[in-house]
Design a protein around this motif. Structure first.
Motif, mmCIF file in Angstrom:
data_model
loop_
_atom_site.group_PDB
_atom_site.id
_atom_site.type_symbol
_atom_site.label_atom_id
_atom_site.label_comp_id
_atom_site.label_asym_id
_atom_site.label_seq_id
_atom_site.Cartn_x
_atom_site.Cartn_y
_atom_site.Cartn_z
ATOM 1 N N LEU A 7 0.990 -1.111 -0.150
ATOM 2 C CA LEU A 7 0.000 -0.089 0.031
ATOM 3 C C LEU A 7 0.834 1.323 0.022
ATOM 4 O O LEU A 7 1.819 1.335 0.741
ATOM 5 C CB LEU A 7 -0.961 0.077 1.431
ATOM 6 N N LEU A 8 0.782 2.008 -1.066
ATOM 7 C CA LEU A 8 1.299 3.341 -1.039
ATOM 8 C C LEU A 8 1.029 4.463 -0.623
ATOM 9 O O LEU A 8 -0.281 4.677 -0.776
ATOM 10 C CB LEU A 8 1.825 3.507 -2.683
ATOM 11 N N THR A 9 1.634 5.529 -0.107
ATOM 12 C CA THR A 9 1.067 6.703 0.169
ATOM 13 C C THR A 9 1.061 7.441 -0.988
ATOM 14 O O THR A 9 1.459 7.223 -2.028
ATOM 15 C CB THR A 9 2.054 7.578 1.282
ATOM 16 N N VAL A 10 0.216 8.546 -0.956
ATOM 17 C CA VAL A 10 0.093 9.475 -2.057
ATOM 18 C C VAL A 10 1.358 9.902 -2.586
ATOM 19 O O VAL A 10 1.597 9.941 -3.575
ATOM 20 C CB VAL A 10 -1.009 10.591 -1.714
ATOM 21 N N ASP A 11 2.151 10.171 -1.499
ATOM 22 C CA ASP A 11 3.489 10.712 -1.986
ATOM 23 C C ASP A 11 4.374 9.849 -2.699
ATOM 24 O O ASP A 11 5.117 9.828 -3.732
ATOM 25 C CB ASP A 11 4.228 11.108 -0.811
ATOM 26 N N GLN A 12 4.377 8.458 -2.239
ATOM 27 C CA GLN A 12 5.089 7.476 -2.814
ATOM 28 C C GLN A 12 4.260 7.131 -4.366
ATOM 29 O O GLN A 12 5.300 6.748 -5.215
ATOM 30 C CB GLN A 12 4.911 6.142 -2.083
ATOM 31 N N ALA A 13 3.156 7.069 -4.278
ATOM 32 C CA ALA A 13 2.605 7.047 -5.766
ATOM 33 C C ALA A 13 3.193 8.043 -6.663
ATOM 34 O O ALA A 13 3.233 7.825 -7.677
ATOM 35 C CB ALA A 13 0.939 6.971 -5.500
ATOM 36 N N PHE A 23 -1.486 15.296 -8.302
ATOM 37 C CA PHE A 23 -2.072 14.388 -9.369
ATOM 38 C C PHE A 23 -2.630 13.181 -8.875
ATOM 39 O O PHE A 23 -3.870 12.953 -9.107
ATOM 40 C CB PHE A 23 -1.023 13.994 -10.415
ATOM 41 N N PRO A 24 -1.894 12.402 -7.951
ATOM 42 C CA PRO A 24 -2.668 11.000 -7.450
ATOM 43 C C PRO A 24 -3.951 11.730 -6.456
ATOM 44 O O PRO A 24 -4.831 10.841 -6.426
ATOM 45 C CB PRO A 24 -1.621 10.449 -6.663
ATOM 46 N N ARG A 25 -3.528 12.623 -5.798
ATOM 47 C CA ARG A 25 -4.803 13.330 -5.013
ATOM 48 C C ARG A 25 -5.952 13.409 -5.963
ATOM 49 O O ARG A 25 -7.138 13.197 -5.613
ATOM 50 C CB ARG A 25 -4.514 14.465 -4.409
ATOM 51 N N ARG A 26 -5.987 14.168 -7.198
ATOM 52 C CA ARG A 26 -6.973 14.330 -7.803
ATOM 53 C C ARG A 26 -7.478 13.090 -8.621
ATOM 54 O O ARG A 26 -8.795 12.987 -8.746
ATOM 55 C CB ARG A 26 -6.389 15.253 -9.096
ATOM 56 N N LEU A 27 -6.613 12.037 -8.928
ATOM 57 C CA LEU A 27 -6.977 10.668 -9.370
ATOM 58 C C LEU A 27 -8.148 9.941 -8.303
ATOM 59 O O LEU A 27 -8.975 9.635 -8.779
ATOM 60 C CB LEU A 27 -5.933 9.841 -9.752
ATOM 61 N N ILE A 28 -7.649 10.155 -7.003
ATOM 62 C CA ILE A 28 -8.414 9.758 -6.104
ATOM 63 C C ILE A 28 -9.719 10.442 -5.844
ATOM 64 O O ILE A 28 -11.021 9.798 -5.801
ATOM 65 C CB ILE A 28 -7.776 9.796 -4.844
ATOM 66 N N ARG A 31 -11.998 9.734 -8.568
ATOM 67 C CA ARG A 31 -12.375 8.137 -8.564
ATOM 68 C C ARG A 31 -11.930 7.424 -9.774
ATOM 69 O O ARG A 31 -12.476 6.664 -10.467
ATOM 70 C CB ARG A 31 -13.825 7.899 -8.235
ATOM 71 N N ARG A 32 -10.689 7.960 -10.236
ATOM 72 C CA ARG A 32 -10.272 7.320 -11.502
ATOM 73 C C ARG A 32 -9.094 6.225 -11.371
ATOM 74 O O ARG A 32 -8.482 5.948 -12.149
ATOM 75 C CB ARG A 32 -9.543 8.542 -12.161
ATOM 76 N N ILE A 33 -8.771 5.917 -9.877
ATOM 77 C CA ILE A 33 -7.975 5.127 -9.523
ATOM 78 C C ILE A 33 -8.120 4.453 -8.345
ATOM 79 O O ILE A 33 -8.985 4.871 -7.455
ATOM 80 C CB ILE A 33 -6.509 5.611 -9.355
ATOM 81 N N ALA A 34 -8.284 2.952 -8.249
ATOM 82 C CA ALA A 34 -8.736 2.200 -6.978
ATOM 83 C C ALA A 34 -7.677 2.675 -5.774
ATOM 84 O O ALA A 34 -6.657 2.706 -5.819
ATOM 85 C CB ALA A 34 -8.513 0.882 -7.074
ATOM 86 N N PHE A 35 -8.264 2.822 -4.808
ATOM 87 C CA PHE A 35 -7.741 3.243 -3.484
ATOM 88 C C PHE A 35 -8.412 2.496 -2.152
ATOM 89 O O PHE A 35 -9.315 2.157 -2.205
ATOM 90 C CB PHE A 35 -7.510 4.833 -3.085
ATOM 91 N N VAL A 36 -7.511 2.524 -1.087
ATOM 92 C CA VAL A 36 -7.927 1.948 0.376
ATOM 93 C C VAL A 36 -7.873 2.956 1.032
ATOM 94 O O VAL A 36 -7.054 3.740 1.288
ATOM 95 C CB VAL A 36 -6.844 0.814 0.514
ATOM 96 N N LYS A 37 -8.892 2.895 1.720
ATOM 97 C CA LYS A 37 -9.216 4.115 2.802
ATOM 98 C C LYS A 37 -8.613 3.403 4.273
ATOM 99 O O LYS A 37 -9.203 2.432 4.384
ATOM 100 C CB LYS A 37 -10.808 4.658 2.862
#
Length: 71
Positions: A7-13, A23-28, A31-37
């Motif tokens: 499981l990667l942090t937003v910074d790692q991604a 950018f990954p925050r916007r994807l999240i 809802r353009r990328i699967a993520f785990v809460k």
């Protein structure tokens, strides 16, 4: 999730994508990328990031010459 699917942090991604964390925050958010809460935190599975990259990879197109033969 397999044992090797971290499981990667937003910074790692973002680092793996070569972008800022925005950018990954916007994807999240979109809802353009699967993520785990995880509580108030979000994590992105390595496999989800790999699938996103694979799904957005553009393959080169072979151009045809004017005579209709492959160049």
């Amino acid at each position: 999730m397999s044992v090797t699917d971290l499981l990667l942090t937003v910074d790692q991604a973002a680092e793996r994508l070569g972008t800022t964390a925005r950018f990954p925050r916007r994807l999240i958010a979109e809802r353009r990328i699967a993520f785990v809460k995880v509580g108030s935190h979000v994590r992105i599975k390595e496999s989800a990031l790999a699938a996103y990259i694979e799904g957005h990879t553009v393959q080169p197109v072979r151009r045809r010459s004017r005579l209709g033969r492959a160049a």
